[in-house]
Design a protein around this motif. Structure first.
Motif, PDB file in Angstrom:
ATOM      1  N   LEU A 133     -11.253  11.650 -49.070  1.00 26.18           N
ATOM      2  CA  LEU A 133     -10.531  11.350 -48.648  1.00 26.18           C
ATOM      3  C   LEU A 133      -9.575  12.796 -47.229  1.00 26.18           C
ATOM      4  CD1 LEU A 133      -9.613   9.269 -46.235  1.00 26.18           C
ATOM      5  CD2 LEU A 133      -7.647   8.879 -47.240  1.00 26.18           C
ATOM      6  N   TRP A 134      -8.244  13.842 -48.153  1.00 26.70           N
ATOM      7  CA  TRP A 134      -7.891  14.502 -47.554  1.00 26.70           C
ATOM      8  C   TRP A 134      -8.775  15.708 -47.074  1.00 26.70           C
ATOM      9  CZ3 TRP A 134      -2.844  13.926 -46.692  1.00 26.70           C
ATOM     10  CH2 TRP A 134      -2.604  13.574 -46.640  1.00 26.70           C
ATOM     11  N   PHE A 135     -10.009  15.865 -47.379  1.00 29.84           N
ATOM     12  CA  PHE A 135     -10.444  17.160 -47.429  1.00 29.84           C
ATOM     13  C   PHE A 135     -11.740  17.269 -46.788  1.00 29.84           C
ATOM     14  CE2 PHE A 135      -8.309  18.555 -51.261  1.00 29.84           C
ATOM     15  CZ  PHE A 135      -7.085  19.210 -50.886  1.00 29.84           C
ATOM     16  N   LEU A 136     -12.508  15.706 -46.983  1.00 29.69           N
ATOM     17  CA  LEU A 136     -13.772  16.184 -45.836  1.00 29.69           C
ATOM     18  C   LEU A 136     -13.635  16.278 -44.131  1.00 29.69           C
ATOM     19  CD1 LEU A 136     -16.864  15.442 -46.178  1.00 29.69           C
ATOM     20  CD2 LEU A 136     -16.157  12.486 -45.225  1.00 29.69           C
ATOM     21  N   THR A 137     -12.789  15.827 -43.514  1.00 27.79           N
ATOM     22  CA  THR A 137     -12.664  16.331 -42.530  1.00 27.79           C
ATOM     23  C   THR A 137     -12.018  17.974 -42.518  1.00 27.79           C
ATOM     24  OG1 THR A 137     -11.047  14.393 -41.340  1.00 27.79           O
ATOM     25  CG2 THR A 137     -10.629  15.903 -40.268  1.00 27.79           C
ATOM     26  N   PRO A 138     -10.963  18.493 -43.181  1.00 26.98           N
ATOM     27  CA  PRO A 138     -10.983  19.975 -42.731  1.00 26.98           C
ATOM     28  C   PRO A 138     -12.945  21.182 -43.017  1.00 26.98           C
ATOM     29  CG  PRO A 138      -9.786  19.262 -44.133  1.00 26.98           C
ATOM     30  CD  PRO A 138     -10.272  18.192 -43.908  1.00 26.98           C
ATOM     31  N   LEU A 139     -13.052  20.693 -44.763  1.00 24.82           N
ATOM     32  CA  LEU A 139     -14.872  20.972 -44.880  1.00 24.82           C
ATOM     33  C   LEU A 139     -15.755  20.180 -43.459  1.00 24.82           C
ATOM     34  CD1 LEU A 139     -15.962  22.216 -46.790  1.00 24.82           C
ATOM     35  CD2 LEU A 139     -16.758  19.484 -47.772  1.00 24.82           C
ATOM     36  N   ALA A 140     -15.475  19.498 -42.608  1.00 29.16           N
ATOM     37  CA  ALA A 140     -16.282  18.969 -42.041  1.00 29.16           C
ATOM     38  C   ALA A 140     -15.845  19.892 -40.564  1.00 29.16           C
ATOM     39  CB  ALA A 140     -16.817  18.034 -41.153  1.00 29.16           C
ATOM     40  N   PHE A 141     -15.365  20.328 -40.488  1.00 33.56           N
ATOM     41  CA  PHE A 141     -14.626  21.086 -38.840  1.00 33.56           C
ATOM     42  C   PHE A 141     -15.459  22.781 -39.351  1.00 33.56           C
ATOM     43  CE2 PHE A 141     -11.759  17.754 -37.384  1.00 33.56           C
ATOM     44  CZ  PHE A 141     -12.244  17.878 -35.857  1.00 33.56           C
ATOM     45  N   SER A 142     -14.496  23.084 -40.420  1.00 40.04           N
ATOM     46  CA  SER A 142     -15.256  24.410 -41.773  1.00 40.04           C
ATOM     47  C   SER A 142     -17.017  25.225 -40.802  1.00 40.04           C
ATOM     48  CB  SER A 142     -15.119  24.925 -43.173  1.00 40.04           C
ATOM     49  OG  SER A 142     -13.255  24.414 -42.332  1.00 40.04           O
ATOM     50  N   VAL A 143     -17.354  23.838 -41.725  1.00 38.71           N
ATOM     51  CA  VAL A 143     -19.286  23.571 -41.844  1.00 38.71           C
ATOM     52  C   VAL A 143     -19.041  23.651 -40.156  1.00 38.71           C
ATOM     53  CG1 VAL A 143     -21.048  22.502 -42.423  1.00 38.71           C
ATOM     54  CG2 VAL A 143     -19.497  22.808 -43.817  1.00 38.71           C
ATOM     55  N   GLY A 144     -19.044  23.247 -39.858  1.00 36.69           N
ATOM     56  CA  GLY A 144     -18.996  22.545 -37.562  1.00 36.69           C
ATOM     57  C   GLY A 144     -18.788  23.878 -37.302  1.00 36.69           C
ATOM     58  N   GLY A 145     -17.638  24.878 -37.802  1.00 35.50           N
ATOM     59  CA  GLY A 145     -16.768  26.135 -36.943  1.00 35.50           C
ATOM     60  C   GLY A 145     -18.757  26.493 -37.173  1.00 35.50           C
ATOM     61  N   ILE A 146     -18.347  26.928 -38.896  1.00 29.84           N
ATOM     62  CA  ILE A 146     -19.686  28.241 -39.315  1.00 29.84           C
ATOM     63  C   ILE A 146     -20.971  28.113 -38.746  1.00 29.84           C
ATOM     64  CG2 ILE A 146     -20.617  29.389 -41.082  1.00 29.84           C
ATOM     65  CD1 ILE A 146     -18.582  28.676 -42.967  1.00 29.84           C
ATOM     66  N   ALA A 147     -21.400  26.427 -38.307  1.00 29.39           N
ATOM     67  CA  ALA A 147     -22.860  26.426 -37.697  1.00 29.39           C
ATOM     68  C   ALA A 147     -22.589  27.135 -36.579  1.00 29.39           C
ATOM     69  CB  ALA A 147     -23.119  25.021 -37.720  1.00 29.39           C
ATOM     70  N   LEU A 148     -21.259  26.760 -35.601  1.00 29.17           N
ATOM     71  CA  LEU A 148     -22.097  27.354 -34.015  1.00 29.17           C
ATOM     72  C   LEU A 148     -21.188  28.720 -34.237  1.00 29.17           C
ATOM     73  CD1 LEU A 148     -19.106  24.051 -32.974  1.00 29.17           C
ATOM     74  CD2 LEU A 148     -21.043  24.922 -31.914  1.00 29.17           C
ATOM     75  N   TRP A 149     -20.982  29.510 -34.939  1.00 24.93           N
ATOM     76  CA  TRP A 149     -20.677  30.787 -35.038  1.00 24.93           C
ATOM     77  C   TRP A 149     -21.813  31.592 -35.504  1.00 24.93           C
ATOM     78  CZ3 TRP A 149     -21.343  34.412 -39.447  1.00 24.93           C
ATOM     79  CH2 TRP A 149     -20.805  35.150 -39.299  1.00 24.93           C
ATOM     80  N   ARG A 150     -22.719  30.935 -36.111  1.00 27.94           N
ATOM     81  CA  ARG A 150     -24.106  31.103 -36.382  1.00 27.94           C
ATOM     82  C   ARG A 150     -25.067  31.124 -35.312  1.00 27.94           C
ATOM     83  NH1 ARG A 150     -26.603  29.555 -41.880  1.00 27.94           N
ATOM     84  NH2 ARG A 150     -27.966  31.292 -41.074  1.00 27.94           N
ATOM     85  N   GLN A 151     -24.937  29.364 -34.952  1.00 31.61           N
ATOM     86  CA  GLN A 151     -25.890  29.595 -33.365  1.00 31.61           C
ATOM     87  C   GLN A 151     -25.196  30.723 -32.342  1.00 31.61           C
ATOM     88  OE1 GLN A 151     -28.302  28.457 -32.896  1.00 31.61           O
ATOM     89  NE2 GLN A 151     -28.986  27.787 -30.904  1.00 31.61           N
ATOM     90  N   ALA A 152     -24.662  31.102 -32.089  1.00 30.85           N
ATOM     91  CA  ALA A 152     -23.439  32.019 -31.206  1.00 30.85           C
ATOM     92  C   ALA A 152     -24.844  33.457 -31.430  1.00 30.85           C
ATOM     93  CB  ALA A 152     -22.689  32.276 -31.041  1.00 30.85           C
TER      94      ALA A 152
END
Length: 162
Positions: A106-125
């Motif tokens: 519950l505490w770490f899923l949101t930061p983990l999801a944002f991190s994974v999403g940020g990395i995916a966006l960075w790789r796509q760019a």
């Protein structure tokens, strides 16, 4: 004039916090009452679920507010009151769950999801920039005959009407 009075009434109603604590629940000692109100703001109404028991008008919330006041009157500390309610109703009674083995997701899923999403966006760019650079390099390596052929194709391409 009536509209102004109506608007003032609506603003005054919305601006004042709505507390569900009834006068017969209030403790005589202001310090203990303040503690009870602080604790009530941390506890979830089991009926409403997105309100604290301090804000809820549900009968169960009233029972919990009275229980909190009983425990405070009996001399329990804030931690003891919280522990008593958690033992009785489970972690769900807390609006802000504690960090333990049951709630780490519950505490770490949101930061983990944002991190994974940020990395995916960075790789796509990066991938898109690399593809754009490769295309530009490929176009810059054209022979004069190829460039003339491309320009001829562009000039003769039919214009689509919408």
């Amino acid at each position: 004039m009536k509209r102004a009075l109506l608007a003032l009434t609506i603003v005054a109603t919305l601006a004042t916090p709505a507390y569900a604590v009834l006068p017969d629940e209030i403790m005589a000692d202001p310090a203990k009452e303040a503690r009870a109100r602080d604790l009530s703001r941390e506890l979830r109404c089991m009926v409403c679920q997105n309100q604290s028991i301090d804000d809820s008008e549900a009968p169960l919330a009233r029972d919990l507010r009275l229980l909190v006041r009983e425990r405070i009157a009996a001399g329990d500390t804030d931690a003891q009151v919280i522990d008593f309610l958690v033992a009785r109703y489970g972690e769900f009674v807390l609006l802000k769950p504690r960090l333990n083995s049951h709630t780490w997701l519950l505490w770490f899923l949101t930061p983990l999801a944002f991190s994974v999403g940020g990395i995916a966006l960075w790789r796509q760019a990066r991938r898109r920039a690399r593809t754009s650079t490769e295309r530009d390099e490929a176009l810059s390596n054209l022979t004069p005959d190829e460039e003339a052929r491309i320009n001829q194709l562009i000039a003769t391409e039919p214009v689509s009407e919408k």
